[in-house]
Design an enzyme around this catalytic site. Structure first.
Site, PDB file in Angstrom:
ATOM      1  N   VAL A  81       0.586  -1.067  -0.029  1.00 49.60           N
ATOM      2  CA  VAL A  81       0.018   0.052  -0.066  1.00 49.60           C
ATOM      3  C   VAL A  81       0.916   1.393  -0.032  1.00 49.60           C
ATOM      4  CG1 VAL A  81      -0.226   0.257   2.585  1.00 49.60           C
ATOM      5  CG2 VAL A  81      -2.013   1.028   1.078  1.00 49.60           C
ATOM      6  N   ARG A 163      -8.588   7.685   2.794  1.00 48.11           N
ATOM      7  CA  ARG A 163      -9.808   6.473   2.873  1.00 48.11           C
ATOM      8  C   ARG A 163      -9.760   5.508   4.089  1.00 48.11           C
ATOM      9  NH1 ARG A 163     -11.354   4.340  -2.254  1.00 48.11           N
ATOM     10  NH2 ARG A 163      -9.639   5.520  -3.248  1.00 48.11           N
ATOM     11  N   PRO A 187      -5.008  22.527   7.094  1.00 46.70           N
ATOM     12  CA  PRO A 187      -5.349  22.746   8.463  1.00 46.70           C
ATOM     13  C   PRO A 187      -6.915  23.692   8.135  1.00 46.70           C
ATOM     14  CG  PRO A 187      -3.047  22.885   8.971  1.00 46.70           C
ATOM     15  CD  PRO A 187      -3.196  22.760   7.174  1.00 46.70           C
ATOM     16  N   ILE A 253      -2.168   3.500  13.154  1.00 42.66           N
ATOM     17  CA  ILE A 253      -2.243   2.205  12.251  1.00 42.66           C
ATOM     18  C   ILE A 253      -1.538   2.965  10.931  1.00 42.66           C
ATOM     19  CG2 ILE A 253      -4.439   1.556  13.104  1.00 42.66           C
ATOM     20  CD1 ILE A 253      -5.697   3.424  10.663  1.00 42.66           C
ATOM     21  N   ARG A 255       2.420   4.708  10.298  1.00 40.67           N
ATOM     22  CA  ARG A 255       3.731   4.505  10.226  1.00 40.67           C
ATOM     23  C   ARG A 255       4.316   5.021  11.758  1.00 40.67           C
ATOM     24  NH1 ARG A 255       2.741   1.722   6.786  1.00 40.67           N
ATOM     25  NH2 ARG A 255       3.210   1.943   4.635  1.00 40.67           N
ATOM     26  N   ASP A 279      -0.277  -0.554  15.724  1.00 45.84           N
ATOM     27  CA  ASP A 279      -0.049  -1.620  15.038  1.00 45.84           C
ATOM     28  C   ASP A 279       1.458  -1.353  14.361  1.00 45.84           C
ATOM     29  OD1 ASP A 279      -0.632  -3.697  13.237  1.00 45.84           O
ATOM     30  OD2 ASP A 279      -0.952  -2.389  11.642  1.00 45.84           O
ATOM     31  N   HIS A 304       2.151  -5.237  13.196  1.00 39.26           N
ATOM     32  CA  HIS A 304       1.823  -4.594  11.868  1.00 39.26           C
ATOM     33  C   HIS A 304       1.100  -5.648  10.997  1.00 39.26           C
ATOM     34  CE1 HIS A 304       3.666  -1.519   8.789  1.00 39.26           C
ATOM     35  NE2 HIS A 304       2.072  -1.841   8.660  1.00 39.26           N
ATOM     36  N   ILE A 305      -0.067  -5.838  11.616  1.00 36.75           N
ATOM     37  CA  ILE A 305      -0.896  -6.809  10.858  1.00 36.75           C
ATOM     38  C   ILE A 305      -2.134  -6.035  10.246  1.00 36.75           C
ATOM     39  CG2 ILE A 305      -0.275  -8.598  12.333  1.00 36.75           C
ATOM     40  CD1 ILE A 305      -2.947  -8.189  14.185  1.00 36.75           C
TER      41      ILE A 305
END
Lengths: 339, 339
Positions: A81, A163, A187, A253, A255, A279, A304-305
């Site tokens: 991704v 998304r 912003p 979720i 980096r 994650d 990291h799942i």
């Protein structure tokens, strides 16, 4: 008889995707056949004169690889991704086209975001550990035992509102969220994309924040869902965490380096926030059992799942093969990275 | 001057609820002031001549207690959603009114149901343990690594379809559930109550199942949300688990004995189902570190934290005090248990 077109594939693919790849008659497929990540030397040895390379996020795409492949190379198809492992400027400079699989994992990652929010609020990691360590029999029931905050009535703040963030909002609405605020690279401005009609329908109030300080101060739940850049690195640091509510949780979720791990550990130690669900983390996967974050009982860390579902991984494999074949056939990619 | 009315309270209450209780001028409040559950002898010693008793699920209400309290006793107010600790026939026989707090924890338990579904599918417990035990650095990325099923496209089957089950459906719809089936005590019949308009609106197909076999065979996710009775004890046993899909998960947010623990462990050992998420288990809280269920890496077990949120516990305390005072004042209870 046309000459064979050479493609290099740095992974074993699932059978359906392998079959799709092999259905193209004129390919000479050079493939890494080992469960471990592809060896760099193997890749450099096999890259010359290839037309396409299908690779994953453990394979670095840089000038060295592109130069080695040479002028025949037309397409890089990444089974990922993100494109952090790719020097996009070097790819663009050579007019090589780049495919990736950015959208197919939206559901899987948004599901995981909800799991981590709930685990951070409801002390899921702590609860599991209490049971595993045999402490349950010594936990007499009391009204405050193992209590935490809940999603109902909360303000959810997003750092990044693409998304995956919007898919997370869609899921959270029926839990009784009161309000959503989000910070993007502009912003105070409304998000440009409205992937699920949420901005139009406003099932709850969904508004842009004017600053990261506003997200930190207002949110009961902070979801890190932005890409990593110079401006987002350590965005959730000492200052941000210091402005958060005492009963708020933070979930990452995106980096690892968007969250300053040391600052997070300090905030948890001092009980300045309620908990965290991660994650991803700085330095992953090299998180050994003695890493101090693992002593934080209010911090849930999974390896990291985010995209790890059967459907998603199958979809990513199929899409990365389709992206590769599309360029070879002169068709449009399913997802082309605009360089 | 009217005589004081004696009430016995077997718990420390949160400050707001304590204040509400003490706001009633004519009460003589006899209260257990220790964080541990109330001592039975203390309760029996103080029960005589009381008009009301406010107690929790760790205090058994039986003939002995009611006889000891004597004919002055008018109301039992239980700080609990269930009434398993109460011999309701003995209460009814003496025309004592029974209050409890059945509805206030709906959101908290439905939230937890979603957490356990996600943890069972996404291998949340296993992921945490891999990281804690220092295995992450030795987990090379591969397309199948730590993958699991996802909610999108799934059939969710409920055993029991009361308020909590329906609140869980409400939450699951935007995850992309395809279909919901439910079994009540009237197989094949439509549920009588439609708490959130879901049966009317049908945001996805929501239909009664004709049998437990149908729930077992069709579901990708089984949620145990029924009360415990002779007919539901071990309903999820060898036969049920044997009919489930290989990639299905089972979640228990109801009462431990609805699931046969030995049968569940066998099904997990033999990989006949994908995973399980349990908030309750037979024999709780006496689950010691050597309990064999804890060796099941695909089974997540948390220590009965379904209602453990700040809002819920505060609401339960307030409501149990309100139920008690209502009877003393001749008003209607917030939630009276129909005996």
């Amino acid at each position: 008889m046309p000459e064979k077109i050479k493609v290099v594939v740095t992974r074993q693919l699932i059978p359906e995707a392998q079959k799709l790849l092999e259905s193209e008659p004129n390919l000479e497929i050079i493939q890494w056949h080992n469960e471990n990540p592809c060896d760099r030397n193997w890749l450099l040895t096999n890259a010359p004169n290839s037309t396409g390379i299908l690779l994953t996020l453990s394979d670095k795409v840089d000038t060295e690889l592109l130069e080695t492949a040479g002028p025949t190379l037309k397409v890089i198809s990444s089974f990922s991704v993100g494109t952090d492992h790719i020097e996009t400027s070097a790819v663009k400079h050579r007019n090589i086209r780049l495919g990736y699989t950015p959208t197919i994992l939206t559901d899987a990652v948004a599901d995981l975001a909800v799991m981590l929010i709930l685990m951070a609020q409801r002390r899921g990691g702590e609860g599991i550990r209490n049971v595993l360590d045999g402490r349950w029999p010594q936990m007499p029931w009391s009204p405050a035992l193992m209590t935490g905050p809940q999603i109902g009535g909360s303000v959810v703040g997003f750092l990044g509102f693409g998304r995956i963030a919007q898919a997370t909002v869609k899921r959270l609405v029926p839990f009784g969220v009161e309000k959503v605020v989000y910070l993007t690279s502009r912003p105070g401005e409304r998000a440009r994309e409205d992937y699920f009609g949420l901005l139009r329908d406003q099932p709850v109030s969904i508004e842009p924040a004017g600053s990261w300080e506003e997200v930190a101060r207002e949110s009961d739940i902070v979801v890190v869902a932005c890409s990593l850049s110079e401006s987002t690195k350590h965005l959730v640091g000492t200052e941000f965490l210091g402005m958060m509510k005492k009963e708020a949780v933070v979930v990452n979720i995106a980096r690892g380096p968007v969250v300053d791990t040391d600052a997070l550990m300090k905030a948890l130690d001092e009980e300045r926030i309620f908990g965290a669900g991660l994650d991803v983390i700085e330095g992953e996967p090299n998180i050994t059992a003695d890493h101090p974050i693992l002593r934080q009982k209010r911090c849930v860390l999974v390896p990291h799942i985010g995209s790890a579902t059967f459907n998603t991984r199958m979809g990513m494999a199929m899409e990365s093969v389709r992206n590769l074949l599309a360029v070879l056939r002169g068709e449009e990619m399913v997802n082309e990275c605009v360089l």
